[in-house]
Write a protein that holds these residues in place. Structure first.
Motif, PDB file in Angstrom:
ATOM      1  N   CYS A 107      75.198  43.405   7.459  1.00 49.97           N
ATOM      2  CA  CYS A 107      76.320  44.080   8.109  1.00 49.97           C
ATOM      3  C   CYS A 107      77.574  43.635   7.370  1.00 49.97           C
TER       4      CYS A 107
ATOM      5  N   ILE B 149      80.487  43.514   8.310  1.00 48.09           N
ATOM      6  CA  ILE B 149      81.507  42.877   9.129  1.00 48.09           C
ATOM      7  C   ILE B 149      81.099  41.450   9.516  1.00 48.09           C
ATOM      8  N   CYS B 150      79.888  41.278  10.043  1.00 46.63           N
ATOM      9  CA  CYS B 150      79.496  39.938  10.503  1.00 46.63           C
ATOM     10  C   CYS B 150      78.524  39.247   9.542  1.00 46.63           C
TER      11      CYS B 150
ATOM     12  N   CYS C 287      80.933  45.894  15.542  1.00 41.62           N
ATOM     13  CA  CYS C 287      81.103  45.795  14.082  1.00 41.62           C
ATOM     14  C   CYS C 287      81.553  47.133  13.507  1.00 41.62           C
TER      15      CYS C 287
ATOM     16  N   PHE D 179      76.422  46.959  12.230  1.00 42.60           N
ATOM     17  CA  PHE D 179      75.744  47.085  13.518  1.00 42.60           C
ATOM     18  C   PHE D 179      76.513  48.088  14.359  1.00 42.60           C
TER      19      PHE D 179
HETATM   20 ZN   LIG Z   1      78.105  42.991  12.150  1.00 37.80          ZN
END
Ligand SMILES: [Zn+2]
Length: 161
Positions: A26, A28-29, A72, A68
């Protein structure tokens, strides 16, 4: 495979195509989406970032990102919307289906051939990266001979992750 056929079918082994496993993270995370999808039942999306004034005849994909569903994705989507882009997305869980995976690739080829989409350099690299990593979940296990044959043909370095 022998003792837990149902679980095996659901999970599918991961590093069957390449020598090692490449996580699909992902953006973002940074968590591995392929693993979370099956272990924690979390789902992800592949998101295409396009200019606001969408033109059905010619669109340039500015960026592609993997995230996700939920927090996210929302975070990234809001950012791009604030920059004047629109986004459209595909469900990654669907794309693990071999037929839908092939359809995804064929539709890209069709669009290229018709000249209806183009990619920024960054987006194109990410598209290829996404397809290669996702293939780990889609493609059936290669035997040693097939794997070696592919390696001989492409003289190693054939996968650029
Ligand atoms: Zn994420």
């Amino acid at each position: 495979m022998r003792y837990f056929p149902e679980s095996y079918k659901r999970i599918k082994p991961l590093n069957v195509v390449f020598d090692k496993y490449y996580p699909l993270k992902c953006e973002i995370c940074d968590k591995d989406l392929l693993e979370s999808m099956f272990v924690e039942k979390m789902n992800g999306v592949v998101v295409f970032v396009l200019p606001k004034n969408i033109d059905n005849n010619k669109n340039k994909i500015e960026d592609i990102y993997i995230a996700f569903k939920g927090m996210c994705d929302e975070q990234k989507r809001k950012y791009y919307e604030s920059q004047g882009f629109i986004t459209c997305w595909g469900d990654i869980l669907d794309l693990v289906n071999p037929l839908l995976f092939m359809q995804y690739i064929i539709s890209i080829l069709n669009n290229f051939n018709a000249g209806t989409i183009s990619y920024s350099e960054k987006a194109f690299k990410k598209e290829k990266d996404f397809i290669l990593k996702l293939s780990q979940k889609v493609l059936i296990q290669m035997n040693e001979e097939e794997r070696n044959r592919a390696k001989n043909i492409f003289e190693l370095g054939f996968i650029d992750l």
